[in-house]
Write a protein that holds these residues in place. Structure first.
Motif, PDB file in Angstrom:
ATOM      1  N   THR A  77       1.227  19.783  10.780  1.00  0.00           N
ATOM      2  CA  THR A  77       0.945  18.614   9.925  1.00  0.00           C
ATOM      3  C   THR A  77       1.571  18.877   8.556  1.00  0.00           C
ATOM      4  O   THR A  77       2.139  19.943   8.321  1.00  0.00           O
ATOM      5  CB  THR A  77      -0.567  18.377   9.781  1.00  0.00           C
ATOM      6  N   TYR A  78       1.444  17.895   7.667  1.00  0.00           N
ATOM      7  CA  TYR A  78       2.033  18.081   6.336  1.00  0.00           C
ATOM      8  C   TYR A  78       1.147  17.406   5.296  1.00  0.00           C
ATOM      9  O   TYR A  78       0.349  16.523   5.597  1.00  0.00           O
ATOM     10  CB  TYR A  78       3.443  17.508   6.278  1.00  0.00           C
ATOM     11  N   LYS A  79       1.317  17.864   4.077  1.00  0.00           N
ATOM     12  CA  LYS A  79       0.543  17.293   2.964  1.00  0.00           C
ATOM     13  C   LYS A  79       1.334  17.481   1.680  1.00  0.00           C
ATOM     14  O   LYS A  79       1.764  18.594   1.351  1.00  0.00           O
ATOM     15  CB  LYS A  79      -0.812  18.011   2.853  1.00  0.00           C
ATOM     16  N   GLY A  80       1.539  16.385   0.975  1.00  0.00           N
ATOM     17  CA  GLY A  80       2.156  16.458  -0.338  1.00  0.00           C
ATOM     18  C   GLY A  80       1.082  16.318  -1.408  1.00  0.00           C
ATOM     19  O   GLY A  80       0.368  15.316  -1.451  1.00  0.00           O
ATOM     20  N   TRP A  81       0.950  17.290  -2.260  1.00  0.00           N
ATOM     21  CA  TRP A  81      -0.103  17.266  -3.280  1.00  0.00           C
ATOM     22  C   TRP A  81       0.389  16.781  -4.644  1.00  0.00           C
ATOM     23  O   TRP A  81      -0.425  16.543  -5.538  1.00  0.00           O
ATOM     24  CB  TRP A  81      -0.677  18.669  -3.457  1.00  0.00           C
ATOM     25  N   GLY A  82       1.667  16.639  -4.812  1.00  0.00           N
ATOM     26  CA  GLY A  82       2.165  16.271  -6.132  1.00  0.00           C
ATOM     27  C   GLY A  82       1.802  17.341  -7.130  1.00  0.00           C
ATOM     28  O   GLY A  82       1.946  18.532  -6.883  1.00  0.00           O
ATOM     29  N   GLU A  83       1.273  16.875  -8.311  1.00  0.00           N
ATOM     30  CA  GLU A  83       0.877  17.824  -9.357  1.00  0.00           C
ATOM     31  C   GLU A  83      -0.641  18.014  -9.403  1.00  0.00           C
ATOM     32  O   GLU A  83      -1.203  18.477 -10.397  1.00  0.00           O
ATOM     33  CB  GLU A  83       1.357  17.329 -10.720  1.00  0.00           C
ATOM     34  N   GLU A  84      -1.300  17.716  -8.284  1.00  0.00           N
ATOM     35  CA  GLU A  84      -2.767  17.729  -8.259  1.00  0.00           C
ATOM     36  C   GLU A  84      -3.350  19.135  -8.353  1.00  0.00           C
ATOM     37  O   GLU A  84      -4.445  19.317  -8.882  1.00  0.00           O
ATOM     38  CB  GLU A  84      -3.254  17.062  -6.969  1.00  0.00           C
ATOM     39  N   LYS A  85      -2.623  20.163  -7.853  1.00  0.00           N
ATOM     40  CA  LYS A  85      -3.185  21.512  -7.818  1.00  0.00           C
ATOM     41  C   LYS A  85      -2.285  22.475  -8.587  1.00  0.00           C
ATOM     42  O   LYS A  85      -1.649  23.361  -8.028  1.00  0.00           O
ATOM     43  CB  LYS A  85      -3.355  21.990  -6.378  1.00  0.00           C
TER      44      LYS A  85
END
Length: 651
Positions: free
Chosen positions: A602-610
């Motif tokens: 699977t995949y997940k883009g967090w951006g600048e959240e973490k």
């Protein structure tokens, strides 16, 4: 014991020779087994300018063979054959043995062809049968432990039988060489102690101990509580001799050894024929023995007679040509339908070799197999007895005059993971860690034939495994352990037969060597390059790392992964989120193109959240500090179910 040279006949005789004249002095020495004296007497006749008859020349050749003067023996046999003399099958076997001992084994096929051109067709068939059916049992020394017993003497010790918690055996040992009977075999007893040692040796006190001649070849039958043994024929206090000056051996049985008045009964006796090595098979009630009778194939053959609780009720039955040969067969012993015996057929490893033949449903036997060099030496090996132990193991005793012994014949003790001569596959080897070659203990090896699971073994603390299987189709091994990859390997019988000294070698990958803990989660332990600012395309530097990840996923099929992409805080949040999504999708797509199922990634883009540091919006940071937040993690998504971490430790 069987092949010793004594002034009285206790061993193999050459029977059935026809004489046209009264035996000479040399002939008498020969029949009394005084071979050295017989040779001197025959040579004295020749020195007087007299000729030896063909029978006497055969005797002289045999006498030279018995004293191990093989070159002279072979020369006489060669001359006799050039004269088209019809030798006995036993003489032919001894001739072929001489050629082998003299390093002329390559001439044996042509010699057999020449011999059988004028001998009987029956002999030709028997020689060819045993030549064609030569087989060798399992020669894997790792399956057996063999060592001499601690009670061997400087004399001859042999012919062992179990007797409760003891053994009874024959020996020529005597503390006082001047007492009556010194030099003859007597029966002795020694208790079997722990660690395969024997206790103090005593004369077997159940029998009259003043018998002055041979008493040997014991076999005790617990079911009958009787001892069978071989004994010299006597008349009064003297040896009983036949017309040629020979003494012979009878097979004798006691009544119950628990009886206060133990008596002996002669079961097989003939003043011109010896009977050797009794073995009583309790299930069938058959008494097996060795003798040279009218229908023997060569020298002594193995026979049986039907009995009623040890008392003979039938005529001798020859075990047939798959067991008996043109040579001598002795020392029968049976366990679970396997007949063990010894033979001096010319193509063995030494003089007497031990063999095994399986009894078939119709009572016949398959062709005998040599027990191989694990048990057979270049000398004489015979008299095997054995019993079953736990986990299909066996133990037993046999007799040998091999080099390194205490005396002439010595008793040897053995332990085996299988029965001697059993057709098996011996699997052994090691399982180690691929990365550092450290042993992998408690690895499971599952064994399959086709789809059928036929066994399992586990490695010890040294990563070693060892298993014996019955022969059959090729097998498949599945080697596995928790947190390790699974390795499958197909193994043919031929591959196992020629295993290297260290056996099979398996190298497993430990999942723990490929993971790490970052940001409080379990991730793949790879050094992944940074994306350039604003980029989501796969760079050349990333491709080998992604291939490495695909290999890890392929190696551990239960592992599931989530690609997590992060950006720094520069730029709009929405833009950074979309950029991280594109990066995660690109990485996932590349891995699946390398053969990994989409269902596992699977995949997940967090951006600048973490963000990992202080570098939020409107905070002044260096390029290096911003790049710290620009990262990709390959998270082991199912770390909890894989047992890599507790549930509360993995978000």
């Amino acid at each position: 014991m069987y092949k010793k040279i004594n002034s009285v006949v206790f061993y193999l005789m050459s029977f059935g020779m026809l004489w046209a004249q009264k035996p000479s002095k040399a002939d008498t020495y020969y029949f009394q087994q005084q071979f050295t004296t017989a040779i001197e007497a025959y040579m004295e006749v020749l020195e007087q300018g007299k000729l030896l008859s063909k029978v006497q020349r055969r005797n002289l050749a045999d006498a030279y063979f018995k004293v191990k003067s093989y070159e002279r023996s072979a020369a006489i046999y060669t001359a006799l054959l050039q004269e088209k003399d019809t030798l006995t099958p036993l003489a032919i076997n001894d001739y072929l043995r001489s050629l082998k001992i003299l390093g002329k084994a390559d001439t044996i096929p042509s010699v057999i062809s020449e011999i059988t051109s004028f001998q009987t067709s029956a002999l030709k068939n028997r020689l060819q049968l045993h030549l064609d059916n030569r087989k060798e049992g399992n020669n894997d020394s790792k399956l057996f432990q063999i060592r001499p017993v601690n009670s061997n003497s400087a004399f001859d010790d042999g012919s062992v039988t179990y007797y409760g918690d003891s053994i009874v055996f024959a020996s020529t040992r005597y503390e006082n060489p001047d007492i009556v009977g010194a030099g003859y075999y007597k029966l002795y007893k020694a208790q079997r102690l722990e660690a395969d040692t024997l206790g103090q040796v005593f004369l077997f006190g159940k029998l009259r101990d003043d018998f002055p001649y041979h008493r040997a070849m014991p076999f005790y039958v617990p079911k009958l509580d009787r001892m069978f043994f071989g004994q010299s024929n006597t008349k009064g206090n003297n040896l009983l001799l036949d017309e040629k000056g020979r003494n012979t051996i009878s097979i004798v049985s006691t009544n119950s050894l628990g009886n206060s008045n133990i008596q002996s009964r002669f079961l097989l006796t003939d003043y011109s024929t010896s009977f050797y090595y009794p073995f009583y098979e309790s299930t069938s009630g058959r008494l097996y023995f060795a003798a040279e009778l009218f229908d023997s194939y060569g020298g002594t053959d193995i026979y049986y007679v039907e009995t009623n609780n040890g008392l003979i009720t039938g005529a001798p039955v020859n075990l047939g040509s798959n067991v008996n040969s043109p040579a001598n067969e002795i020392t029968p012993f049976m366990l679970e339908g396997s007949l063990y015996f010894a033979s001096d057929i010319y193509f063995g490893h030494g003089g007497m070799d031990m063999y095994k033949a399986e009894m078939l449903e119709d009572g016949s036997y398959n062709p005998a197999e040599n027990l191989g060099t694990v048990f057979n030496s270049p000398k004489d090996d015979y008299g095997m007895i054995l019993q079953k132990e736990a986990n299909k193991a066996v133990s037993g005793y046999f007799v040998s005059n091999r080099d390194g012994g205490e005396g002439g014949d010595d008793i040897y003790r053995f332990h085996g993971k299988i029965k001697p001569g059993e057709s098996v596959i011996h699997l052994f080897g090691t399982v180690s860690n691929f990365r550092d070659s450290s042993p992998v203990s408690k690895a499971n090896i599952d064994i399959y034939r086709g789809v059928k699971h036929i066994g399992s073994i586990q490695t010890n603390e040294r990563g070693y495994f060892d298993q014996v299987l019955s022969t059959g189709r090729e097998i498949t091994l599945k080697v596995s352990k928790a947190h390790h990859n699974i390795e499958y390997r197909e193994i043919t019988n031929e591959q196992i037969k020629y295993l290297p000294p260290g056996g099979l070698v398996f190298e497993l990958h430990n999942m723990l060597d490929y993971i790490d803990s970052k940001e409080n989660i379990i991730v793949a332990n790879v050094a992944f390059p940074k994306f350039e600012k604003g980029q989501f395309l796969i760079s050349d530097a990333m491709r080998p790392i992604l291939k490495q990840l695909a290999i890890i996923l392929d190696r551990f099929p239960a592992m599931q992964m989530r690609v997590e992409a992060h950006t720094d805080s520069r730029g709009a949040k929405a833009t950074n989120y979309i950029l991280s999504q594109r990066r995660a999708i690109a990485l996932r797509t590349h891995i699946t193109e390398l053969g990994i199922s989409k269902n596992r990634i699977t995949y997940k883009g967090w951006g600048e959240e973490k963000l990992l540091n202080k570098c939020k919006d409107r905070v002044a940071c260096s390029e290096a500090e911003h790049m710290e937040n620009n990262r990709v993690l390959f998270v082991i998504h199912n770390a909890v179910s894989l047992g890599l971490v507790a549930e509360k430790e993995q978000e």
